[in-house]
Scaffold this active site. Structure first.
Site, PDB file in Angstrom:
ATOM      1  CD  GLN A 117      -2.241   1.415   2.814  1.00 27.19           C
ATOM      2  OE1 GLN A 117      -1.428   1.634   3.705  1.00 27.19           O
ATOM      3  NE2 GLN A 117      -3.533   1.349   3.047  1.00 27.19           N
ATOM      4  N   GLY A 118       0.784   2.052  -1.048  1.00 28.92           N
ATOM      5  CA  GLY A 118       1.575   3.280  -1.142  1.00 28.92           C
ATOM      6  C   GLY A 118       0.721   4.506  -0.932  1.00 28.92           C
ATOM      7  CE1 TYR A 119      -3.825   3.701  -0.610  1.00 28.15           C
ATOM      8  CE2 TYR A 119      -4.835   3.915   1.549  1.00 28.15           C
ATOM      9  CZ  TYR A 119      -4.881   3.437   0.255  1.00 28.15           C
ATOM     10  OH  TYR A 119      -5.964   2.716  -0.161  1.00 28.15           O
ATOM     11  CB  SER A 120       2.452   7.087   4.471  1.00 28.50           C
ATOM     12  OG  SER A 120       1.395   6.516   5.174  1.00 28.50           O
ATOM     13  CD  GLU A 160      -6.452  -0.774   7.593  1.00 24.14           C
ATOM     14  OE1 GLU A 160      -7.045   0.289   7.340  1.00 24.14           O
ATOM     15  OE2 GLU A 160      -5.262  -0.981   7.309  1.00 24.14           O
ATOM     16  CG  ASN A 184      -4.138   4.674  18.957  1.00 19.50           C
ATOM     17  OD1 ASN A 184      -4.244   4.122  17.858  1.00 19.50           O
ATOM     18  ND2 ASN A 184      -4.033   3.987  20.079  1.00 19.50           N
ATOM     19  CD  GLU A 185      -1.704  10.500  19.081  1.00 17.66           C
ATOM     20  OE1 GLU A 185      -1.703   9.757  18.072  1.00 17.66           O
ATOM     21  OE2 GLU A 185      -0.900  10.352  20.023  1.00 17.66           O
TER      22      GLU A 185
HETATM   23  C1  LIG Z   1       4.433  -0.397  11.172  1.00 20.98           C
HETATM   24  C2  LIG Z   1       3.885   0.598  10.202  1.00 20.98           C
HETATM   25  C3  LIG Z   1       3.485   0.178   8.965  1.00 20.98           C
HETATM   26  C4  LIG Z   1       2.986   1.099   8.049  1.00 20.98           C
HETATM   27  N1  LIG Z   1       2.635   0.635   6.799  1.00 20.98           N
HETATM   28  C5  LIG Z   1       2.204   1.518   5.879  1.00 20.98           C
HETATM   29  C6  LIG Z   1       1.919   1.080   4.548  1.00 20.98           C
HETATM   30  O1  LIG Z   1       2.036  -0.107   4.222  1.00 20.98           O
HETATM   31  N2  LIG Z   1       1.535   1.989   3.641  1.00 20.98           N
HETATM   32  C7  LIG Z   1       1.395   3.323   3.959  1.00 20.98           C
HETATM   33  O2  LIG Z   1       0.988   4.086   3.095  1.00 20.98           O
HETATM   34  N3  LIG Z   1       1.677   3.775   5.201  1.00 20.98           N
HETATM   35  C8  LIG Z   1       2.082   2.915   6.166  1.00 20.98           C
HETATM   36  N4  LIG Z   1       2.396   3.355   7.432  1.00 20.98           N
HETATM   37  C9  LIG Z   1       2.349   4.790   7.702  1.00 20.98           C
HETATM   38  C10 LIG Z   1       1.237   5.209   8.630  1.00 20.98           C
HETATM   39  O3  LIG Z   1       0.016   5.228   7.957  1.00 20.98           O
HETATM   40  C11 LIG Z   1       1.614   6.614   9.152  1.00 20.98           C
HETATM   41  O4  LIG Z   1       2.752   6.449   9.964  1.00 20.98           O
HETATM   42  C12 LIG Z   1       0.504   7.229   9.954  1.00 20.98           C
HETATM   43  O5  LIG Z   1      -0.538   7.606   9.120  1.00 20.98           O
HETATM   44  C13 LIG Z   1       1.002   8.469  10.734  1.00 20.98           C
HETATM   45  O6  LIG Z   1       1.615   9.366   9.875  1.00 20.98           O
HETATM   46  P1  LIG Z   1       3.076   9.933  10.152  1.00 20.98           P
HETATM   47  O7  LIG Z   1       3.988   8.799  10.456  1.00 20.98           O
HETATM   48  O8  LIG Z   1       3.435  10.834   9.028  1.00 20.98           O
HETATM   49  O9  LIG Z   1       2.939  10.763  11.497  1.00 20.98           O
HETATM   50  P2  LIG Z   1       2.279  12.203  11.648  1.00 20.98           P
HETATM   51  O10 LIG Z   1       1.024  12.282  10.884  1.00 20.98           O
HETATM   52  O11 LIG Z   1       3.325  13.234  11.371  1.00 20.98           O
HETATM   53  O12 LIG Z   1       1.932  12.198  13.173  1.00 20.98           O
HETATM   54  C14 LIG Z   1       2.899  12.380  14.205  1.00 20.98           C
HETATM   55  C15 LIG Z   1       2.141  12.442  15.526  1.00 20.98           C
HETATM   56  O13 LIG Z   1       1.273  13.597  15.539  1.00 20.98           O
HETATM   57  C16 LIG Z   1      -0.062  13.197  15.793  1.00 20.98           C
HETATM   58  N5  LIG Z   1      -0.990  13.983  14.988  1.00 20.98           N
HETATM   59  C17 LIG Z   1      -0.911  14.235  13.661  1.00 20.98           C
HETATM   60  N6  LIG Z   1      -1.976  14.979  13.275  1.00 20.98           N
HETATM   61  C18 LIG Z   1      -2.743  15.176  14.362  1.00 20.98           C
HETATM   62  C19 LIG Z   1      -3.985  15.846  14.599  1.00 20.98           C
HETATM   63  N7  LIG Z   1      -4.649  16.441  13.619  1.00 20.98           N
HETATM   64  N8  LIG Z   1      -4.472  15.835  15.866  1.00 20.98           N
HETATM   65  C20 LIG Z   1      -3.831  15.221  16.882  1.00 20.98           C
HETATM   66  N9  LIG Z   1      -2.628  14.564  16.715  1.00 20.98           N
HETATM   67  C21 LIG Z   1      -2.102  14.543  15.467  1.00 20.98           C
HETATM   68  C22 LIG Z   1      -0.136  11.742  15.355  1.00 20.98           C
HETATM   69  O14 LIG Z   1      -1.169  11.057  15.985  1.00 20.98           O
HETATM   70  C23 LIG Z   1       1.233  11.240  15.779  1.00 20.98           C
HETATM   71  O15 LIG Z   1       1.242  10.916  17.138  1.00 20.98           O
HETATM   72  C24 LIG Z   1       2.884   2.473   8.380  1.00 20.98           C
HETATM   73  C25 LIG Z   1       3.283   2.892   9.651  1.00 20.98           C
HETATM   74  C26 LIG Z   1       3.783   1.988  10.548  1.00 20.98           C
HETATM   75  C27 LIG Z   1       4.223   2.497  11.889  1.00 20.98           C
END
Ligand SMILES: Cc1cc2nc3c(=O)[nH]c(=O)nc-3n(C[C@H](O)[C@H](O)[C@H](O)COP(=O)(O)OP(=O)(O)OC[C@H]3O[C@@H](n4cnc5c(N)ncnc54)[C@H](O)[C@@H]3O)c2cc1C
Length: 396
Positions: free
Chosen positions: A131-134, A249, A380-381
């Site tokens: 999955q290529g979203y992030s 999910e 979780n946030e």
């Molecule tokens: C083990 C693992 C596997 C993953 N696999 C995939 C994958 O296969 N494909 C893919 O696309 N992505 C994947 N991800 C990425 C995952 O979806 C992102 O890590 C996640 O969406 C959080 O984004 P970020 O890491 O950029 O953190 P950020 O969005 O930068 O968040 C950092 C912190 O700030 C908090 N925060 C951010 N915005 C808010 C808000 N509006 N209000 C309150 N708190 C906030 C967050 O909760 C977090 O604690 C994976 C992540 C992990 C850890």
């Protein structure tokens, strides 16, 4: 009878459970089992594909897909039994995003040609999807993604970068969200695109996680040419496509099974390390036992409500993901904290097992593998935000 013709949804719950239990006992390789000491075992790569093919050959693959697309066509209640039995038999978990995410998306929103081409290849593991979203600056705020796809004739030209792509290094294909247009609202102008990872211009770079595994990757796109036919749904409407399946999910991630296994190990450690007379430790253990018991009741109540309603899960399932992941944190922290020098060791430590044989476990690895559960599939946030706004009706 060929697997495709078997209608296991027509069986009673008991018959279904019995048949699945017998199948798993006969076919699941003993050496790949999760056990008391390896509660979070996962399979990937060829061992995972081999097991998925075995499920396919015997008509036990893709429980949620309709039968006309090669799945089992199970009701939600039977899917619950299916997952329970796999856990019960110690089947290691497989992150199979082709089956759990892309397949149902194509069935719902893909073209007939896309279903015909991709679904059988997912089932027989000829295609393995990630999955290529992030992206580096688009995780929780996914709609800020910047990987671009520009139409040139019958092809998109894709440029940009994805990150945290789980098992991209084991995959043959990636389903992506890419920017195809600019609108006032950033959720618009995103498209859902299927990309073969062998296409020229793609570079995959593994990232090593805290547990020491190359669990996820960065994926770079440099003028990658993708056929227009690989677009799923309408151009610029990828946000709707991606959101179509989010609820289920969170139900499966919210399963109390992993927390249950971590607690079993914790109880054993307490005995093994002679901590029954330590009031502080026993207080913590009692709290964790009570919390897990509460959570199991909550989980089955929400699952029953979904099964009875016959409708997709609502926003309240975010509660499951939040509670299960935070409970798992607490349990794995407890196991490490009570284990003295054993807890501080990176790698296997030897402890006597319940039947007195000596078995190895890796408490640090379990602690580290539990950390990301609060982050992936929506941090979780963000889940709390969803609960506050849509379930509790609080002001933004
Ligand atoms: C083990 C693992 C596997 C993953 N696999 C995939 C994958 O296969 N494909 C893919 O696309 N992505 C994947 N991800 C990425 C995952 O979806 C992102 O890590 C996640 O969406 C959080 O984004 P970020 O890491 O950029 O953190 P950020 O969005 O930068 O968040 C950092 C912190 O700030 C908090 N925060 C951010 N915005 C808010 C808000 N509006 N209000 C309150 N708190 C906030 C967050 O909760 C977090 O604690 C994976 C992540 C992990 C850890």
């Amino acid at each position: 009878m060929t697997p495709m013709t078997i209608d296991r949804d027509a069986l009673s719950d008991e018959e279904f459970r019995g048949q699945l239990r017998a199948f798993l006992a006969e076919y699941y390789p003993a050496e790949l089992k999760q056990d008391f000491y390896r509660p979070f075992r996962r399979l990937r790569g060829e061992p995972a594909n081999q097991w998925l093919r075995t499920l396919q050959q015997h008509g036990w693959r893709a429980p949620a897909w309709p039968r006309e697309h090669g799945g089992m066509g199970l009701s939600f209640r039977k899917q619950l039994i299916y997952h329970e039995e796999l856990e019960h038999a110690g089947v290691a978990r497989i992150i199979d995003l082709g089956e759990t995410q892309l397949g149902p998306t194509l069935i719902k929103l893909g073209s007939a040609a896309q279903c015909e081409h991709y679904l059988p290849r997912i089932l027989n593991c000829e295609h393995v999807w990630c999955q290529g979203y992030s992206e580096p600056n688009a995780g929780s705020d996914l709609a800020s993604l910047r990987t671009s796809a520009v139409l040139e004739g019958d092809e998109f030209v894709v440029n940009g970068q994805k990150i945290w792509t789980t098992h991209a290094n084991d995959s043959t294909h990636i389903f992506t969200l890419v920017r195809t247009g600019k609108y006032a609202k950033k959720q618009q102008g995103i498209s859902f695109l299927l990309i073969d990872l062998n296409t020229p211009g793609i570079t995959i770079r593994p990232i090593i996680n805290l547990a020491g595994e190359d669990e996820f990757c960065e994926v770079f796109f440099d003028n990658v040419r993708v056929p227009r036919d690989n677009l799923v749904g309408e151009l610029d409407q990828g946000w709707t496509v991606a959101k179509a399946l989010l609820g289920y999910e969170r139900v499966w991630i919210g399963s109390p099974a992993l927390a249950g296994k971590a607690l079993d190990l914790g109880q054993h450690l307490v005995q093994q390390l002679g901590l029954e007379s330590d009031r502080g430790v026993m207080d913590q253990l009692a709290q964790l036992q009570a919390d897990l018991h509460d959570y199991r009741l909550l989980y089955s109540r929400i699952c029953d409500a979904i099964a009875d309603s016959g409708k997709p899960p609502g926003p309240e399932v975010s509660m499951l993901k939040v509670y299960a992941s935070e409970l798992l944190h607490r349990l794995t922290e407890f196991n490490v904290s009570i284990s003295g020098e054993y807890g501080a060791v990176v790698g296997d430590v030897e402890l006597a097992g319940p039947s007195a044989e000596v078995t190895a476990t890796d408490l640090y690895w379990q602690l580290m593998m539990a950390r990301p559960v609060t982050i992936f599939a929506g941090a979780n946030e963000i889940q709390r935000d969803i609960l506050a706004k849509t379930v509790l009706g609080l002001q933004a």
